[in-house]
Structures are given as C-alpha cells and as structure tokens.
Design a protein around this motif. Sequence first.
Motif, PDB file in Angstrom:
ATOM      1  N   PRO A 217       0.834  -1.205   0.000  1.00  0.00           N
ATOM      2  CA  PRO A 217       0.000   0.000   0.000  1.00  0.00           C
ATOM      3  C   PRO A 217       0.864   1.247   0.000  1.00  0.00           C
ATOM      4  O   PRO A 217       1.937   1.271   0.602  1.00  0.00           O
ATOM      5  N   PRO A 218       0.436   2.290  -0.689  1.00  0.00           N
ATOM      6  CA  PRO A 218       1.194   3.539  -0.703  1.00  0.00           C
ATOM      7  C   PRO A 218       1.081   4.241   0.639  1.00  0.00           C
ATOM      8  O   PRO A 218       0.339   3.794   1.523  1.00  0.00           O
ATOM      9  N   PRO A 219       1.781   5.343   0.849  1.00  0.00           N
ATOM     10  CA  PRO A 219       1.633   6.098   2.096  1.00  0.00           C
ATOM     11  C   PRO A 219       0.180   6.484   2.322  1.00  0.00           C
ATOM     12  O   PRO A 219      -0.604   6.577   1.359  1.00  0.00           O
ATOM     13  N   PRO A 220      -0.220   6.721   3.560  1.00  0.00           N
ATOM     14  CA  PRO A 220      -1.630   7.016   3.871  1.00  0.00           C
ATOM     15  C   PRO A 220      -2.171   8.208   3.084  1.00  0.00           C
ATOM     16  O   PRO A 220      -1.484   9.205   2.902  1.00  0.00           O
ATOM     17  N   THR A 221      -3.386   8.067   2.616  1.00  0.00           N
ATOM     18  CA  THR A 221      -4.080   9.149   1.935  1.00  0.00           C
ATOM     19  C   THR A 221      -5.492   9.216   2.513  1.00  0.00           C
ATOM     20  O   THR A 221      -5.833   8.474   3.439  1.00  0.00           O
TER      21      THR A 221
END
Length: 328
Positions: A217-221
């Motif tokens: 997963p990418p950094p939190p958004t």
Amino acid sequence: MPTRVAPSSAQEYASDRYTKGLAVFEEWQLHRYNRESYLGHPLRTAQLGIRYLTLPHYFGRVPPIRLWLRRFGGPRVLPDFACVGALKCGTTDLASYLMQHPSILAPLTKEIGHGCPHMWGPFFPTERQKAEVIRCTGQALAGHFDPLLHDLPLIDNYSAARPDAKIVMMLRDPVDRAYSHYKWDLFLSNKDGLRAVPYGRTFADYVGYALEMFPAPPPPTTLPSMPVLGTGVYVNAVVRWLKAFDKDNVYIVTAEDFFADISKTVCGIHEFLGLLAVEPVRHHVLNRNPLEFPEPDEDSVARLREFYRPWNEKLFEVIGRDLGWNDH
C-alpha cells in the motif's frame, strides 16, 4: 431492437432529484476543504442540515432516522441489476442517467457502501412500489449503483442472493482514472492535508511514491481503501464478476465511449436490461472535481502507461476486446 422513445418530464425530475443530494455533498466538502467552521456560519449550517434530512435521494451516507423510518414500509426488493465501476470511472454520471428511466427504481442512496445484501433492505423500494411501476410502465427493475468493482463481498454475496442479476460494468483508461483519483484525494482532504506531505504535493510525487511502494500500500491518503495504482488494475475483479454471473449477463462500457455518446451508451444499457430504450435528458457532468489543478506531467503519465500496459493486455484478453488504452 426496442424502439427509442423521447424523454419525459418525469425523467427531468428523476435527474434533478439525484443531483440535489450530490450538491449537498459538494457544498459540505467544500466547507471542509476550506477549513470553514460550521459554528461560524450557524444559519448556513442549519439550512444545509435541513436540506440533508429532507433529500429525496442521497449521494452517500443516509441520515439514520430516514433508514429507521423506512423499516416500516413493508417488504423491500433486492436489486435486479448492479452498475459497478472503480472510483472515478464515471459511475456517478452513468447512474444519474439510468435512474431517469421510468421503469428503473433507484435506491435511496447512490452509494450504499458495502456488499451485504441482507442489510440493504431500507435502501430499496418496497414490493408494493415495484408493483406500481410495473402497472404504470409494464416493466420495473431495481438498480444498485456503487463504485465497488473490486469489492469481493459485493461480488460473492450479490451473486448468492441474485444469481440471475445483470451487471453493468463501467471502466476507464486507468491512467486518466489515476489522475482523477489524485485530484479527488486532494478534494477529500483540505488545503493543509495531502498537499502538506511529501507524497501529495504534486501528481509526480503522488505517482512516484505509489510506484515505488507497489504492490505494498502507498503512504496514507484520504482514500486508504482504494490505492491509486491497484484501483486501476481491473482484470482480476472483472474475472471474478464474470465467474460469479453468467457472462451474457455482464455488460462492459467504457467511460470514453460513454462521454463520447451518452445517448447511445445509455440506450444500449436499456436494451441490455430488457427495457424500452428511452433517450436520456442531458445535464452537466456530475461529481466533477470543483477544484482547479494543473494538467498531469508527461513523465508521470508515461510511467503509468508502462505500469498499466501488461494489466490492460490481460484485461483485453479476458473480455475479448481491445479498449485502446495502450495505443497512446
């Protein structure tokens, strides 16, 4: 092939009913984006709250009191068809046009948000209401509209509850969808939200971090359950839908074809659903981001094209149709 008929005033009402809920959502979100305190605008806040409680149709969350009251309306129907897509694929616009059809019964909200049919009851029309539409128009179909293309509970639970249901699937060039996803992510945060962190300042940063982290997963958004890259990988979800429902009961349209010829696409879906084709009443594009952003940089677009190329090829093979997304 069914003959197309002209739009009616009832269709105009259906379209207006739907857009009122979206307008309330956008107004609320703009306040949030601009970090405007509701306490600083008590009259405007009260008016918005009253509008929210009395809407004929919702874009997302429904007031609990409205759902509670609908529990006393009698037995309710399950949807006869589902219109699904990924986030920012154009399902909001498509849903608004399908809801115009006099034989299509819309749920109370466009996005119920979960794939548990045993909990859908209060959101859908009653059996009595469906029978009345059949009496008036000769046909009646209840529709489910939600951008939950990748939602396994929806696929599995809905196929178990209605194995004969028809599925309308809306797909969009995943590179264009990713840019729209980024803009929506910014809109759902605020002026000091996603743009204040390194991976959200520009589209290039956003894409770069996502590609670097993939498949993790990418950094939190603000959209953690819908990662920007994975959401545009359609093939695995499409395969699942085709296995869960008869292939002849799945109808795939693209956002590109839809916006190029709305009337042809919508009437084609009517015919797929077995309904008399009715010319839609045109309106402005719904759920379009109200914020202005610069065009995506060419390097990020090229990197995304390369990333999605093999996934797109797999999708084209599964559906037996080249959607042209790799030809840029």
